[in-house]
Design an enzyme around this catalytic site. Sequence first.
Site, PDB file in Angstrom:
ATOM      1  N   VAL A   1      42.558  46.560  47.600  1.00 21.06           N
ATOM      2  CA  VAL A   1      43.025  45.264  48.103  1.00 21.06           C
ATOM      3  C   VAL A   1      42.455  44.262  47.099  1.00 21.06           C
ATOM      4  O   VAL A   1      41.287  43.893  47.169  1.00 21.06           O
ATOM      5  CB  VAL A   1      42.547  44.987  49.538  1.00 21.06           C
ATOM      6  CG1 VAL A   1      42.994  43.600  49.997  1.00 21.06           C
ATOM      7  CG2 VAL A   1      43.063  46.059  50.496  1.00 21.06           C
ATOM      8  N   PRO A   2      43.270  43.862  46.119  1.00 19.97           N
ATOM      9  CA  PRO A   2      42.761  43.194  44.919  1.00 19.97           C
ATOM     10  C   PRO A   2      42.386  41.720  45.111  1.00 19.97           C
ATOM     11  O   PRO A   2      43.023  40.822  44.568  1.00 19.97           O
ATOM     12  CB  PRO A   2      43.913  43.366  43.929  1.00 19.97           C
ATOM     13  CG  PRO A   2      45.128  43.430  44.787  1.00 19.97           C
ATOM     14  CD  PRO A   2      44.700  44.129  46.038  1.00 19.97           C
ATOM     15  N   CYS A   3      41.312  41.495  45.824  1.00 17.07           N
ATOM     16  CA  CYS A   3      40.835  40.122  46.034  1.00 17.07           C
ATOM     17  C   CYS A   3      40.348  39.488  44.733  1.00 17.07           C
ATOM     18  O   CYS A   3      40.209  38.266  44.655  1.00 17.07           O
ATOM     19  CB  CYS A   3      39.761  40.077  47.114  1.00 17.07           C
ATOM     20  SG  CYS A   3      38.330  41.105  46.788  1.00 17.07           S
ATOM     21  N   HIS A   4      40.143  40.306  43.705  1.00 11.56           N
ATOM     22  CA  HIS A   4      39.753  39.750  42.400  1.00 11.56           C
ATOM     23  C   HIS A   4      40.875  38.909  41.793  1.00 11.56           C
ATOM     24  O   HIS A   4      40.643  38.147  40.865  1.00 11.56           O
ATOM     25  CB  HIS A   4      39.331  40.871  41.438  1.00 11.56           C
ATOM     26  CG  HIS A   4      40.412  41.853  41.124  1.00 11.56           C
ATOM     27  ND1 HIS A   4      40.659  42.960  41.915  1.00 11.56           N
ATOM     28  CD2 HIS A   4      41.326  41.886  40.127  1.00 11.56           C
ATOM     29  CE1 HIS A   4      41.670  43.635  41.404  1.00 11.56           C
ATOM     30  NE2 HIS A   4      42.097  43.002  40.314  1.00 11.56           N
TER      31      HIS A   4
END
Length: 172
Positions: A134-137
Site C-alpha cells: 500500500v504505497p503511502c510513500h
Amino acid sequence: MSTAHWTTISLSTGPFTVIADEGTVLASGWTQDPQYLNALIHPALRPETLTHIDDLGSISTAAVRYDEGDVTAIDDVPVRQLSGEFVTHAWDVLRRVTPGRQVTYSELAERAGNGAAHRAAATTCARNAAALFVPCHRVQRRDGTLGGFRYGLDIKRALIAHEAEHSAKAAA
C-alpha cells in the site's frame, strides 16, 4: 489461535519484513523485527503466533521484482487491513496511484471521495501497516515536501527515485 508467517527479504533499500496469512499481506516494512510489524496490525486481524519461513512465495517474488525494477509487481498482491470506512477505502485508492507519480494528501482525500478529509488522508498513511504494498510513500505535502514516512525519509526518497527511474524506462 491464529498463526501467520513472516520473512525478511534483502532489498536495495534494506531489510524488508513481511507478515502474511494465507498469501495475504497483513504488515510489511523496513525492519527485521516481526513483533514491531505485528503490533501495527489491527487487533481483529493480529495473529497470536508468528512463524518464520524463508519465502512467502508470490509475495516475496513481488517484492524482489519491484526492487529489480518492475515497479508494478506489487500491484496485485493481496493486502488485508482494517480501519474506519474512509481510511480502508483510501488504502485501496493508494494502491491505484501510478508508480512514479506522487499525490498530495488533499488529492488522496479527493480520490477517496471526500476532498475535505485531508487530515484523514494523512491518517491513512500513518496507519498503513503494509508499507510498499500500500504505497503511502507516493503521498507528499501540498508544497511538494515529502512529509513523514514510518521508515524514514531516506527510504521514501529512494522509493520515489526508484519508481521514477523505472517508470520512465517502462514508458520509453
